[in-house]
Design a protein around this motif. Structure first.
Motif, PDB file in Angstrom:
ATOM      1  N   SER A 174       0.851  -1.198   0.000  1.00 54.34           N
ATOM      2  CA  SER A 174       0.000   0.000   0.000  1.00 54.34           C
ATOM      3  C   SER A 174       0.883   1.242   0.000  1.00 54.34           C
ATOM      4  N   GLY A 175       0.225   2.397   0.001  1.00 54.54           N
ATOM      5  CA  GLY A 175       0.939   3.657   0.151  1.00 54.54           C
ATOM      6  C   GLY A 175       1.955   3.912  -0.941  1.00 54.54           C
ATOM      7  N   GLU A 176       3.133   4.398  -0.513  1.00 53.90           N
ATOM      8  CA  GLU A 176       4.169   4.796  -1.451  1.00 53.90           C
ATOM      9  C   GLU A 176       4.696   3.608  -2.264  1.00 53.90           C
ATOM     10  N   ILE A 177       4.698   2.441  -1.631  1.00 55.56           N
ATOM     11  CA  ILE A 177       5.196   1.251  -2.342  1.00 55.56           C
ATOM     12  C   ILE A 177       4.305   0.949  -3.535  1.00 55.56           C
ATOM     13  N   SER A 178       2.975   1.039  -3.340  1.00 50.26           N
ATOM     14  CA  SER A 178       2.073   0.786  -4.453  1.00 50.26           C
ATOM     15  C   SER A 178       2.283   1.815  -5.557  1.00 50.26           C
ATOM     16  N   ASN A 179       2.604   3.043  -5.156  1.00 45.29           N
ATOM     17  CA  ASN A 179       2.886   4.096  -6.138  1.00 45.29           C
ATOM     18  C   ASN A 179       4.101   3.718  -6.982  1.00 45.29           C
ATOM     19  N   LYS A 180       5.139   3.189  -6.319  1.00 49.78           N
ATOM     20  CA  LYS A 180       6.348   2.773  -7.033  1.00 49.78           C
ATOM     21  C   LYS A 180       6.058   1.583  -7.946  1.00 49.78           C
ATOM     22  N   MET A 181       5.226   0.648  -7.462  1.00 47.50           N
ATOM     23  CA  MET A 181       4.859  -0.486  -8.296  1.00 47.50           C
ATOM     24  C   MET A 181       4.129  -0.010  -9.551  1.00 47.50           C
ATOM     25  N   GLY A 182       3.262   0.947  -9.385  1.00 44.46           N
ATOM     26  CA  GLY A 182       2.567   1.532 -10.526  1.00 44.46           C
ATOM     27  C   GLY A 182       3.542   2.162 -11.505  1.00 44.46           C
ATOM     28  N   ASP A 183       4.560   2.850 -10.968  1.00 44.63           N
ATOM     29  CA  ASP A 183       5.575   3.456 -11.840  1.00 44.63           C
ATOM     30  C   ASP A 183       6.319   2.397 -12.648  1.00 44.63           C
ATOM     31  N   ILE A 184       6.611   1.263 -11.996  1.00 43.59           N
ATOM     32  CA  ILE A 184       7.319   0.184 -12.690  1.00 43.59           C
ATOM     33  C   ILE A 184       6.461  -0.393 -13.810  1.00 43.59           C
ATOM     34  N   MET A 185       5.178  -0.632 -13.522  1.00 45.95           N
ATOM     35  CA  MET A 185       4.295  -1.144 -14.568  1.00 45.95           C
ATOM     36  C   MET A 185       4.187  -0.135 -15.716  1.00 45.95           C
ATOM     37  N   LEU A 186       4.133   1.138 -15.372  1.00 42.97           N
ATOM     38  CA  LEU A 186       4.053   2.179 -16.392  1.00 42.97           C
ATOM     39  C   LEU A 186       5.324   2.190 -17.239  1.00 42.97           C
ATOM     40  N   GLN A 187       6.466   1.990 -16.569  1.00 39.19           N
ATOM     41  CA  GLN A 187       7.730   1.940 -17.289  1.00 39.19           C
ATOM     42  C   GLN A 187       7.769   0.740 -18.249  1.00 39.19           C
ATOM     43  N   MET A 188       7.279  -0.387 -17.776  1.00 35.22           N
ATOM     44  CA  MET A 188       7.240  -1.575 -18.634  1.00 35.22           C
ATOM     45  C   MET A 188       6.343  -1.356 -19.837  1.00 35.22           C
ATOM     46  N   SER A 189       5.283  -0.578 -19.669  1.00 37.60           N
ATOM     47  CA  SER A 189       4.318  -0.386 -20.754  1.00 37.60           C
ATOM     48  C   SER A 189       4.875   0.466 -21.890  1.00 37.60           C
ATOM     49  N   ASN A 190       6.074   1.027 -21.698  1.00 32.33           N
ATOM     50  CA  ASN A 190       6.704   1.769 -22.796  1.00 32.33           C
ATOM     51  C   ASN A 190       7.141   0.844 -23.918  1.00 32.33           C
ATOM     52  N   THR A 191       7.424  -0.420 -23.584  1.00 33.67           N
ATOM     53  CA  THR A 191       7.926  -1.364 -24.589  1.00 33.67           C
ATOM     54  C   THR A 191       7.008  -2.560 -24.803  1.00 33.67           C
ATOM     55  N   MET A 192       5.947  -2.657 -24.010  1.00 29.94           N
ATOM     56  CA  MET A 192       5.048  -3.798 -24.147  1.00 29.94           C
ATOM     57  C   MET A 192       3.669  -3.433 -23.625  1.00 29.94           C
ATOM     58  N   GLN A 193       2.688  -4.275 -23.959  1.00 26.23           N
ATOM     59  CA  GLN A 193       1.324  -4.071 -23.484  1.00 26.23           C
ATOM     60  C   GLN A 193       1.196  -4.678 -22.089  1.00 26.23           C
ATOM     61  N   VAL A 194       0.722  -3.859 -21.128  1.00 24.72           N
ATOM     62  CA  VAL A 194       0.614  -4.299 -19.740  1.00 24.72           C
ATOM     63  C   VAL A 194      -0.827  -4.127 -19.267  1.00 24.72           C
ATOM     64  N   PHE A 195      -1.379  -5.192 -18.703  1.00 25.83           N
ATOM     65  CA  PHE A 195      -2.681  -5.130 -18.029  1.00 25.83           C
ATOM     66  C   PHE A 195      -2.428  -5.359 -16.546  1.00 25.83           C
ATOM     67  N   THR A 196      -3.129  -4.614 -15.695  1.00 25.20           N
ATOM     68  CA  THR A 196      -3.033  -4.914 -14.268  1.00 25.20           C
ATOM     69  C   THR A 196      -4.423  -4.840 -13.634  1.00 25.20           C
ATOM     70  N   ILE A 197      -4.746  -5.914 -12.916  1.00 21.05           N
ATOM     71  CA  ILE A 197      -5.978  -5.943 -12.120  1.00 21.05           C
ATOM     72  C   ILE A 197      -5.597  -5.527 -10.717  1.00 21.05           C
ATOM     73  N   THR A 198      -6.193  -4.474 -10.224  1.00 19.58           N
ATOM     74  CA  THR A 198      -5.728  -3.906  -8.963  1.00 19.58           C
ATOM     75  C   THR A 198      -6.882  -3.395  -8.107  1.00 19.58           C
ATOM     76  N   HIS A 199      -6.615  -3.348  -6.792  1.00 23.00           N
ATOM     77  CA  HIS A 199      -7.532  -2.712  -5.842  1.00 23.00           C
ATOM     78  C   HIS A 199      -6.943  -1.410  -5.320  1.00 23.00           C
ATOM     79  N   LEU A 200      -5.771  -1.040  -5.785  1.00 21.37           N
ATOM     80  CA  LEU A 200      -5.079   0.126  -5.239  1.00 21.37           C
ATOM     81  C   LEU A 200      -5.264   1.341  -6.138  1.00 21.37           C
ATOM     82  N   PRO A 201      -5.760   2.429  -5.594  1.00 20.53           N
ATOM     83  CA  PRO A 201      -5.990   3.626  -6.411  1.00 20.53           C
ATOM     84  C   PRO A 201      -4.696   4.220  -6.949  1.00 20.53           C
ATOM     85  N   GLN A 202      -3.593   4.091  -6.193  1.00 19.69           N
ATOM     86  CA  GLN A 202      -2.324   4.662  -6.660  1.00 19.69           C
ATOM     87  C   GLN A 202      -1.889   4.008  -7.973  1.00 19.69           C
TER      88      GLN A 202
END
Length: 550
Positions: free
Chosen positions: A464-492
């Motif tokens: 949760s919290g800041e860690i989830s924000n960082k996880m979101g950043d990582i998924m966003l970074q991955m999506s620059n080179t590939m298609q990423v889907f994420t099922i999530t309960h975290l608003p961040q």
């Protein structure tokens, strides 16, 4: 990438059609809304076995269809290997019939599930909490290290060399077994061969000998029959030839009176010619009857010898005996040459072993160079994910055994805290930590290899919290080179997506069904605000949602 998905009559879904884009796609919804149903349908596309209970209406068939843009995936050779029709816009369809039977199609051609699963592995990686346990699997750990080590070509050469080595070793072992059996049978086979060679076998000889034997046994009767025939044909008083000759002369005189007498003359004349021919042949046969009856014993002995050989080898003809003799000759010769053959085969095995060892060492050296880089990158990413003291101790040990991917044994150890001891990853990391490690590995892999589209199914569980924000950043970074889907309960994390879908249940005509809705910006604000503060949306939740989206 997955460009569209259509689902009809599956679980709680009556009919659903959705298009997807490149980048990071977010899927949210309340627990039980049907996110797992969506993944279940997608899994069928990737080759999962069908279940009749999945039909929403039991008397109608279920159809799930997905379109993939595979232009940049370099899958032409895989399609050819699987004997699938290649199209840059590849359509995969699964049908589950009310009878329980299932059918699969790739670009409208029927395919089997094993082939579909192989193709599916190159199209979408569905990553759930269950798949996180791959982390503790040696094969997965090796695949990660080998991706960084750029070992793909080495591993291909190794696999070919391993197949060749095993084939040569199998042939050598077969020679060893043959040698063992050949030594046991050599004396007996040599005896049998000598016996058949001494018999000087000739095709058709037995039949000729049996005919000679019968002739010699009945020689007197044959002579008497020929003498009687000579008398009946050529005696001056009663001989058939003389009497017919007289008849011919009489008819010749009549032939001048009418043509019908001439025909009789010709027929009688033909009979005389035939009888003269018979008489000549009888005389010839008589001339050849001067056989030595003393030969009968020798012929009988020869017949007995050949008959005994036929019985001994359980065959019917001399030709069969000749085939057995030739086979024994090859066996005896092979047994005599076995030492030379084994020496040659042993040299081939040794050469293949040297090739395997050379490639194995190359693979090992590449891995040794990649491991420190993998550890460093993992620790750097995990530091961002709230694990500042995470450390890896990856040991690579060159063994004496040839495995499917080289000769290395791997120890993948981890510790999360200062002062702790390194332990196997399975024992040292919690579920939440394993999720973050897996995310870090997927990010690293995306920088070294072309990954398929990836679906993260609540990989953010337990954070949760800041860690989830960082996880979101990582998924966003991955999506620059590939298609990423994420099922999530975290608003961040939900706020990071380029596209946002909401899964929800609703009652239509007193029947519950699952639907999927693409959210516009305003709808995303509401959804994220609800994720932050629950169904009763406050102004502060709205403000926080807008802040996250911006």
């Amino acid at each position: 990438m997955l460009t569209s998905l259509s689902i009809k009559n599956y679980a709680l879904i009556d009919s659903l059609q959705v298009n997807f884009n490149q980048g990071l796609t977010i899927i949210t919804g309340e627990t039980g809304a049907g996110k797992s149903i969506l993944l279940g349908g997608l899994s069928l596309i990737l080759g999962k076995r069908a279940d009749l209970s999945a039909l929403k209406k039991g008397d109608e068939k279920c159809i799930i269809e997905a379109v993939f843009d595979v232009t940049n995936y370099q899958l032409e050779s895989l399609f050819q290997q699987l004997d699938f029709d290649y199209e840059s816009q590849t359509i995969i369809r699964r049908e589950i019939l009310p009878s329980g039977k299932s059918r699969a199609f790739v670009n409208d051609s029927p395919v089997n599930l094993s082939g579909l699963q192989t193709l599916g592995n190159h199209l979408i990686d569905i990553h759930s909490q269950h798949e996180t346990m791959q982390l503790v699997d040696d094969d997965f750990q090796f695949r990660v290290i080998d991706a960084l080590a750029k070992n793909e070509n080495c591993l291909e050469r190794y696999k070919r060399a391993l197949v060749q080595h095993k084939s040569l070793q199998k042939a050598y072992d077969a020679l060893l077994n043959f040698q063992s059996e050949a030594l046991k049978e050599q004396d007996y086979n040599t005896f049998l061969l000598n016996e058949l060679q001494d018999a000087h076998l000739k095709t058709g000889e037995l039949e000729e000998l049996e005919e000679q034997y019968e002739t010699l046994n009945n020689l007197e009767e044959i002579k008497q029959t020929f003498e009687s025939a000579d008398y009946l044909l050529n005696d001056e008083q009663i001989g058939a030839i003389g009497n017919l000759t007289q008849l011919k002369n009489n008819l010749q005189r009549l032939s001048k009176y009418a043509s019908k007498y001439d025909d009789l003359f010709n027929r009688v004349n033909s009979s005389i010619i035939e009888l003269n021919d018979i008489f000549d042949e009888i005389n010839t046969l008589q001339d050849h009857l001067d056989l030595d009856t003393s030969q009968i014993e020798g012929i009988g002995n020869r017949i007995d010898l050949l008959s005994n050989l036929l019985k001994k080898h359980h065959v019917e003809t001399i030709t069969d005996l000749i085939e057995i003799r030739n086979g024994l000759s090859k066996k005896v010769l092979a047994a005599e040459n076995i030492d030379a053959d084994m020496a040659n085969k042993e040299q081939e095995v040794q050469s293949s072993l040297e090739v395997l060892n050379t490639i194995s060492q190359e693979i090992h050296d590449n891995r040794k160079l990649a491991i420190p880089r993998l550890s460093e990158e993992l620790e750097k990413i995990l530091n961002q994910l709230g694990m500042p003291n995470a450390q890896f101790n990856i040991q690579l040990i060159l063994s004496d055994n040839f495995h499917s991917n080289g000769k290395d044994n791997l120890q993948f150890q981890f510790k999360a805290n200062k002062g702790g001891n390194f332990n196997d990853l399975k024992k040292a990391a919690s579920g939440g930590e394993l999720s973050r490690i897996m995310l870090a590995i997927k990010l690293i892999l995306s920088n070294y290899v072309q990954l398929p589209s990836i679906v993260f199914d609540e990989i953010d569980s337990g954070v949760s919290g800041e860690i989830s924000n960082k996880m979101g950043d990582i998924m966003l970074q991955m999506s620059n080179t590939m298609q990423v889907f994420t099922i999530t309960h975290l608003p961040q994390i939900a706020a990071k997506g380029h596209t946002h879908f909401k899964v929800y249940k609703e009652d239509v005509d007193q029947i519950t069904q699952t639907s999927l809705n693409k959210l516009d910006f305003d709808a995303r604000i509401v959804e994220i605000a609800q994720m932050l503060g629950g169904e009763k949306i406050s102004n502060s939740a709205i403000a926080h949602a807008k802040q996250l989206l911006n």
